[in-house]
Write an enzyme that holds these catalytic residues in place. Structure first.
Site, PDB file in Angstrom:
ATOM      1  N   SER A  91      59.201   9.637  -3.477  1.00  0.00           N
ATOM      2  CA  SER A  91      58.263   9.987  -2.570  1.00  0.00           C
ATOM      3  C   SER A  91      58.376   9.131  -1.211  1.00  0.00           C
ATOM      4  O   SER A  91      58.494   8.068  -1.424  1.00  0.00           O
ATOM      5  CB  SER A  91      57.095  10.020  -3.243  1.00  0.00           C
ATOM      6  OG  SER A  91      55.914  10.200  -2.289  1.00  0.00           O
ATOM      7  N   TYR A 123      51.366   5.552  -8.453  1.00  0.00           N
ATOM      8  CA  TYR A 123      52.249   6.826  -8.093  1.00  0.00           C
ATOM      9  C   TYR A 123      53.500   6.152  -7.290  1.00  0.00           C
ATOM     10  O   TYR A 123      54.514   6.432  -7.243  1.00  0.00           O
ATOM     11  CB  TYR A 123      51.591   7.827  -7.421  1.00  0.00           C
ATOM     12  CG  TYR A 123      52.437   8.937  -7.189  1.00  0.00           C
ATOM     13  CD1 TYR A 123      52.870   9.992  -8.076  1.00  0.00           C
ATOM     14  CD2 TYR A 123      52.917   9.196  -5.799  1.00  0.00           C
ATOM     15  CE1 TYR A 123      53.771  10.984  -7.560  1.00  0.00           C
ATOM     16  CE2 TYR A 123      53.646  10.125  -5.297  1.00  0.00           C
ATOM     17  CZ  TYR A 123      54.016  11.367  -6.259  1.00  0.00           C
ATOM     18  OH  TYR A 123      55.014  12.016  -5.595  1.00  0.00           O
TER      19      TYR A 123
END
Ligand code: NAP
Length: 241
Positions: A136, A149
């Site tokens: 990501s 995350y």
């Protein structure tokens, strides 16, 4: 049909980015194994649409990862693994609980590791193979509310580089794709304020679509990717520039 004759595993292929990747790899000729944790119906629908196979498996479980790889191997020439399964459990760093930290690290980073560990001996023996890890852009630029995350995706990028170096002599390529904000269930719950802020940061002024992430995975898995390893490809409408 550049992937004709190959079996590809896409973890978390039941929806979102994983489903788009499964469709793209199948369109390139691969027999695709779509894995999922809980949503059998969606996974089976994707598998049926692309002539693939749905296999249940929680990437947080070593046993499941090894079983999924063993079952996929039975289907033919296993050559491609896409580590796509991922979760979020957002909160400001000062409020993230241990279980939110552990779960996100264990699925996102641990899952990609466990699946890769199970598949690498097969790709190594084959002396040709591809792993694509879905990371990501938050790993590169940070994102408020995503300390767990972004750390998990940073780990995925670091692991990608190391596995690429370990496996290069065996002609196994390991790369990462770092999407920006993409329209899937994962971003569906963003508040209006968070969405407005996200859009203000994206030069292309829109979220991406899952179908805009899948083509680079196909490229990396195909003949265009044979001299590319250890890299992270950002697909984010200009967010990280
Ligand atoms: P999504 O729509 O929430 O889909 C997640 C997929 O992962 C589902 O198929 C889910 O299956 C599966 N999954 C979750 N936990 C699992 C586990 N423990 N074991 C096996 N499968 C599991 O997510 P998405 O937006 O498509 O995201 C796909 C990947 O792209 C993730 O790695 C995510 O971090 C990354 N990414 C997404 C965005 C974005 O904006 N959407 C941006 C950057 C990166 P079940 O439903 O059966 O649990």
């Amino acid at each position: 049909m550049e992937l004709e004759g190959c079996v590809a595993i896409v973890t978390g292929g039941s929806r979102g980015i994983g489903a788009a990747i499964a469709h793209e790899l199948a369109a390139a000729g691969a027999r695709v194994v779509v894995t999922y944790r809980s949503d059998a119906k969606s996974a089976e629908a994707v598998a049926e649409a692309i002539g693939g196979v749905a296999i249940q498996g929680d990437v947080a479980s070593t046993e499941d990862c090894e079983r999924v790889v063993a079952e996929a191997k039975e289907l033919g020439d296993l050559a491609i693994l896409v580590n796509n399964a991922g979760v979020t459990a957002d909160g400001l760093a000062m409020r993230i609980k241990d279980d939110q930290w552990d779960r996100v690290m264990n699925v996102n980073a641990g899952g990609a590791f466990r699946m890769s560990r199970a598949v690498l001996p097969i790709l190594s023996r084959r002396r040709d193979g591809v792993i694509v890890n879905i990371a990501s852009v938050t790993a590169l630029r940070g994102n408020i509310g995503q300390a767990n995350y972004s750390a998990s995706k940073g780990a995925v990028i670091a692991m990608t580089r190391t596995m690429a170096k370990e496996m290069a002599r065996r002609n196994v390529r390991v790369n990462a794709v770092a999407p920006g904000f993409i329209e899937t269930d994962m971003t569906a719950d963003l508040s209006d304020a968070a969405m407005e802020y996200a859009l203000s940061q994206i030069p292309m002024k829109r979220l991406g679509k899952a179908s805009e992430i899948a083509p680079i995975v196909r490229f990396l898995a195909g003949p265009g990717g044979t001299y590319i390893t250890g890299q992270t490809f950002v697909v984010d409408g200009g967010l990280y520039t």
